[in-house]
Design an enzyme around this catalytic site. Structure first.
Site, short mmCIF file in Angstrom:
data_model
loop_
_atom_site.label_atom_id
_atom_site.label_comp_id
_atom_site.label_asym_id
_atom_site.label_seq_id
_atom_site.Cartn_x
_atom_site.Cartn_y
_atom_site.Cartn_z
N ASP A 19 1.91 4.20 1.81
CA ASP A 19 1.72 5.00 3.35
C ASP A 19 0.53 6.47 3.51
O ASP A 19 0.25 6.75 2.26
CB ASP A 19 2.76 5.37 4.31
CG ASP A 19 2.92 5.00 6.28
OD1 ASP A 19 2.29 3.71 5.81
OD2 ASP A 19 3.44 5.92 6.35
N ASP B 83 1.12 -1.02 -0.02
CA ASP B 83 0.40 0.35 -0.27
C ASP B 83 1.16 1.37 0.44
O ASP B 83 2.02 1.50 0.42
CB ASP B 83 -0.77 -0.08 1.83
CG ASP B 83 0.27 0.09 2.67
OD1 ASP B 83 0.73 -1.17 2.72
OD2 ASP B 83 0.46 1.19 3.51
#
Ligand code: ZN
Length: 268
Positions: free
Chosen positions: A210, A208
């Site tokens: 951040d 992902d």
């Protein structure tokens, strides 16, 4: 002890097994038991010990993982080279989910975790300027590239205390420093490996972006686990290939990490 292994793998979130048909070894150490039973088996010609970092049922949050016991247990089985896959957040817009980063630097933002074996009977200061094994890194990068992974050779892993994720401001600050990825388990694992003169290589899978890197809600643990689960088989294959490609003889500086230092006890 009869069961031995040369190479250790510490599996991260979603990565709870590596070896089929392996022997399970229950171990204890001066630092308590490791995260789970250690499975020892073979990959090709190499003997491998595997520990799921969080336990098989993910019972240990990052700040409660028995890091000292895990590395000690591996060393006591004969392990001298460690591969450490983990899930990380990206601090760079260009490193999207699925990117594999093999960092060459680390920033420690943890607090309160036991981070040394040498906390009594004299000071032991080991060099940590380059926290990762250069041979292990080269193998990981080459293996991942050959297998078609989007691979980044080098970069800085920021290790935060967790278990919460970063605020947007923290994330933007890490990013502004030029740091690449953020995780919760890479420290003290790396320094403890160094303190035992082990080779240690982080193989970090971006799951992902951040919080500060792009607009939106920020990361959730569900997203991380879901993404990692989708990639875990591919990751297992990569780690198995890297295990086989690691050198039989260590010519890197790691075995000499403790040269000239008087240790308060003998290493296993
Ligand atoms: Zn090394």
């Amino acid at each position: 002890m009869v069961t031995r292994a040369d190479i250790g793998v510490i599996g991260g979130s979603g990565f709870y097994s590596l070896l089929d048909d392996a022997e399970e070894v229950e171990l204890t150490t001066p630092y308590g038991p490791p995260s789970d039973v250690v499975t020892v088996g073979r990959i090709g010609s190499r003997s491998v010990a595997f520990i799921p970092r969080h336990g098989r049922d993910h019972r240990f949050p990052p700040h409660r993982i028995p890091y000292r016991a895990n590395l000690w247990a591996l060393r006591s089985l004969g392990v001298r080279q460690v591969l450490a896959p983990s899930a990380v957040g990206s601090l760079k817009a260009e490193y999207g989910p699925g990117t594999l980063v093999v960092p060459d630097q680390l920033v420690d933002r943890t607090s309160g975790r036991p981070q040394t074996y040498y906390d009594a009977d004299g000071a032991v200061h080991v060099s940590f300027a380059d926290p990762y094994c250069p041979s292990g890194r080269a193998v990981a990068v080459q293996t991942a590239r050959s297998a078609g992974w989007e691979t980044v050779d080098g970069g800085t892993l920021v290790v935060i205390e967790g278990p919460r994720f970063s605020t947007r401001a923290e994330s933007q600050w890490f990013s502004a420093n030029g740091w690449s990825i953020v995780g919760m388990t890479g420290f003290p694992e790396a320094i403890l490996a160094r303190e035992l003169a082990l080779c240690y290589t982080s193989v970090s899978l971006v799951t992902d972006h951040d919080a500060g890197v792009e607009a939106g809600e920020g990361v959730t643990h569900d997203e991380v686990l879901r993404f990692f689960a989708q990639n875990v088989q591919r990751m297992r294959t990569l780690i198995a290939q890297a295990v086989e490609a690691l050198p039989e003889e260590r010519t890197c500086p790691c075995p000499n990490a403790l040269d000239g230092i008087k240790l308060p006890f003998e290493l296993p």
